[in-house]
Design an enzyme around this catalytic site. Sequence first.
Site, PDB file in Angstrom:
ATOM      1  N   GLY A 317       0.820  -1.209   0.000  1.00  0.00           N
ATOM      2  CA  GLY A 317       0.000   0.000   0.000  1.00  0.00           C
ATOM      3  C   GLY A 317       0.850   1.253   0.000  1.00  0.00           C
ATOM      4  N   ALA A 318       1.693   1.389   1.023  1.00  0.00           N
ATOM      5  CA  ALA A 318       2.559   2.563   1.133  1.00  0.00           C
ATOM      6  C   ALA A 318       3.755   2.198   1.996  1.00  0.00           C
ATOM      7  CB  ALA A 318       1.803   3.750   1.729  1.00  0.00           C
ATOM      8  N   MET A 319       4.772   3.056   1.975  1.00  0.00           N
ATOM      9  CA  MET A 319       6.029   2.769   2.663  1.00  0.00           C
ATOM     10  C   MET A 319       6.547   4.020   3.347  1.00  0.00           C
ATOM     11  SD  MET A 319       8.348   0.751   3.563  1.00  0.00           S
ATOM     12  CE  MET A 319       9.828   1.170   4.488  1.00  0.00           C
ATOM     13  N   GLU A 320       7.000   3.848   4.595  1.00  0.00           N
ATOM     14  CA  GLU A 320       7.346   4.957   5.474  1.00  0.00           C
ATOM     15  C   GLU A 320       8.773   5.443   5.338  1.00  0.00           C
ATOM     16  OE1 GLU A 320       8.019   1.145   8.020  1.00  0.00           O
ATOM     17  OE2 GLU A 320       6.618   1.841   6.493  1.00  0.00           O
ATOM     18  N   HIS A 353      -0.855   6.783   9.188  1.00  0.00           N
ATOM     19  CA  HIS A 353      -0.085   5.572   9.500  1.00  0.00           C
ATOM     20  C   HIS A 353       1.389   5.769   9.170  1.00  0.00           C
ATOM     21  CE1 HIS A 353       0.309   1.000   9.498  1.00  0.00           C
ATOM     22  NE2 HIS A 353       1.420   1.390   8.879  1.00  0.00           N
ATOM     23  N   GLU A 354       1.663   6.237   7.964  1.00  0.00           N
ATOM     24  CA  GLU A 354       3.061   6.355   7.541  1.00  0.00           C
ATOM     25  C   GLU A 354       3.789   7.467   8.282  1.00  0.00           C
ATOM     26  OE1 GLU A 354       4.028   3.925   5.971  1.00  0.00           O
ATOM     27  OE2 GLU A 354       2.136   3.175   5.163  1.00  0.00           O
ATOM     28  N   GLU A 376       4.545  -1.771  12.901  1.00  0.00           N
ATOM     29  CA  GLU A 376       3.281  -1.775  12.171  1.00  0.00           C
ATOM     30  C   GLU A 376       2.052  -1.780  13.073  1.00  0.00           C
ATOM     31  OE1 GLU A 376       3.394  -0.955   9.329  1.00  0.00           O
ATOM     32  OE2 GLU A 376       5.391  -1.490   8.621  1.00  0.00           O
TER      33      GLU A 376
END
Length: 916
Positions: A317-320, A353-354, A376
């Site tokens: 989905g996405a990456m921090e 979240h990220e 997470e």
Amino acid sequence: MSSHLSPIPQQPQSTMSSDLSEFQENKYRLPTNVKPLHYDLAFWTDLKSLEFGGLANIDLDILKETSAIVLNCADTLSVTEASIHCAALKTNQVQAAQIVIQENLGRVTLNFLASLRAGSKAQIKLKYNAKLSGSMTGYYKSAWKNGDHTEYYALTQFQPIDARAAFPCWDEPLLKATWTITMISRSETVNISNMAVESEALHDPDSTVDTALTDFLSTLPRDIQWKITKFQESPPMSSYLVAFANGPLAYLEKSIVMPLSGRTVPLRVYATPDIIEQGEFCLEVTAKVLPLYEQIFDIEYPLPKLDIMAAHDFDIGAMENWGLITGRTRVILLDPKRADVLSRKMVARTVSHEVAHMWFGNITTMEWWDYLYLNEGFASMVGEVIMIDRLFPEWEVKSSFVNTHFYHALSVDAKRSSHPIEVECPDANFINQIFDGLSYSKAAAVLRMLSEYVGEEQFLKGVSVYLKSHLYGSSVTRDLWAGISAETGQDIPRLMNDWVSKIGFPLITVSETSNGIHVRQDRFLNDGTPETEENKTIWNVPLRILTVENDGQVLVDTKTFKLNAETVGFYRVRYTPERLSKIATEAVKPNSVFSLSDRIGLMYDVAALTDAGLAKLSTLLTLTNIWRNEQNCEYHPFSSPFFVKIYPPCVDIVWSSVFNNMGIILTAFWEHPQIVDSLRAFIRTLYAPLVARLGYEFPDGEAVDIVQLRKVAVTGAALGRDESVAQELRRRFADYLKTGNDTGIPSNLRLAIYIAAVRYGGREEFDALIKIIENPAKSASKSAAITAIGKLEDLDLAEELFLYILTGARDQDVVDFCQSLAVNPLFFRRVAQFFKDNYDVFVKRFGTNSMLKFLVTVCFGNLSTKEDLVADKDTSRYTMALAQVLETIRSRIVYIERSSQDLSQWLTEWEQGSKL
């Protein structure tokens, strides 16, 4: 070697060496004889030839005397030169290295003629090059349509172990270092990375200025105008958080003033120029949430900027990545004029979240992947619940959490094939498998349980203590417990250790006597009672008993009570049928003390108990029938001078949980047509009256609750195959086909309309959805079209769709296409066979990313006969997913055999009663 580069002298390479003997103790972890301190990385990227290369200068501490250095390096990189500089060498200070490739381990060993003394400093230098693949891991290419032309940009995705596919490095989270990154690219492109730009200039190949890159730059072709972008040095961080991108990127920007430091921090959202205007909402949420985290954690955001980049091709989905968050277009961008509430929630949750990871994960990082949940679970709970509740209280995210993360975690953890939140990750192949509903959702659920137990404010202060104690360092579970214990004064390890170190969760069985209530805990399993060996854990359970007083009397049987008030405890509760009936009756009263979360939790508990054979399936349907008229309160839906009798706030979430449960039953009994027909009739009576009352239009200014309720009502009626609803949805899509104008397709009904179009339509509707899917400018429409298209009932068109998945679909969308087909009973077995027939294709296509395990889950997850248990492929890369799928199939077989007669009888009695 790339075709346009000047030849680079090759160093000898081999695949084995006698110097490796000292490193065989742990073939999955790097030796500890050296420690990286600083990386100075230079990358060139050519988006025309789709190649990249680099020069890595890495400063080291030599911790033990050695003549060999082992670091991570993917076999997709061609390392062409390697040398070491060490002032402590007795011979020449610069030594060339023998390069030894350790295939299948993602390592390279550098052997030297002379030993490096312990306590000395050294710097290794490596040159390498590679192709830009479409793998969605490492440094890879992503395609986009610029008019009629396909163009590319490049970006990184390194978590968990793919930094090694972009440059040789110590690719373990514990081994933090500082980083200086320089990017060399075609002059018309844009470069971004974790840190802010320090300098940027066009390269003059005739310049005599002496720089560290002179030799490296001399290998680049002179007929291209190159640009050199140098970024500021980073704080210490793990390799998987390094990020950079190159391409024709545009951005939106705003600045905020941070509350602790008073610094002005620029925020940007990057995307290709055709879709960049859809980044406004993401930018707005980022501007709100980043200062809130700084206040909550009482720790300054340490970087000079924060960028977020939307990518057309992205594995997860996405990456921090620190300072440069990346993710799929649909979780970052939305059309501000047409976005539905669900899209806004998705973008807001993703961003929050990220951004949470900027502290929890990036400043303080788990020591090894065993502790992934520390990153997470926290980001899922604090980022998606606590923070979003503060920003958007009208969304009732705490109740939504029960309907999403909480429910999903309990479902996965009820299997024998589950695993503890804190799970040993012995090798690289296993790491990707733990990015699942346990590391995210269960971890979030148990952390929320702890937060509610000690108090949210105290919990967050304890987290701040934990972060401050491990700034720029690494941590394990006991470190987090220590921080919260210090703030709350409670023995947090005693409360929490079993929740993270043991598999499963408890079922609390309630019995009643004249003296009070008695509770017993056992491990809950989705197929029934656990064996003795499976039932030894005694969890510390916060019961949170909610009671309703009755004229001051204290006898239990004259009072209504419910365990797990607000559904914050990670367990299920089993009541006697009489007590369940009393709770259900109380829950539907006007102004009931039972909250929305209570009602959702109760419904999901009953559903789970029926799955496990601890309650009859008819109990769930009876409960649903009792709650069908949950509408007895006055509610002001939007700005109006009158109160309109509709439904209590956020009852849409209860109806969503009803929808989920009805869908699960329909899926399980898909081979029982009489049950399916009767159940659809029951579903129609639940949702069609809501549609009749609420209609299909979404006036401006309407409350979120009513918007969502109308959406779930139409979707539910369509699930029940209500003819009038199907006709209206089809009419709207037909108008779109005729005029090309989609204003008659409200964003909140887009998915339902697409499903109706393809389910009842044919070639024209199918082709229209494919056209929508291939238009990347509207990511929400594309996502809805992919979800809908598998609901078709034309077998010939279905075969075209299977072929399209193989030949036309983007890699990132393959799982979604298969999921769409896999929830259509017509194709339950066909999609499983499709996976088997094309197994080798999928293994090659998704050889380095996480898609394979998700394909296994979606392609086999809805099967329900003994014949479906056959598996004859190499399963080493998805053992956990396969074990869970097989257990689901076995449990469903028993569930169907046990419940079919009960379900059929209840539906028959209901039909007879409804005709009276």
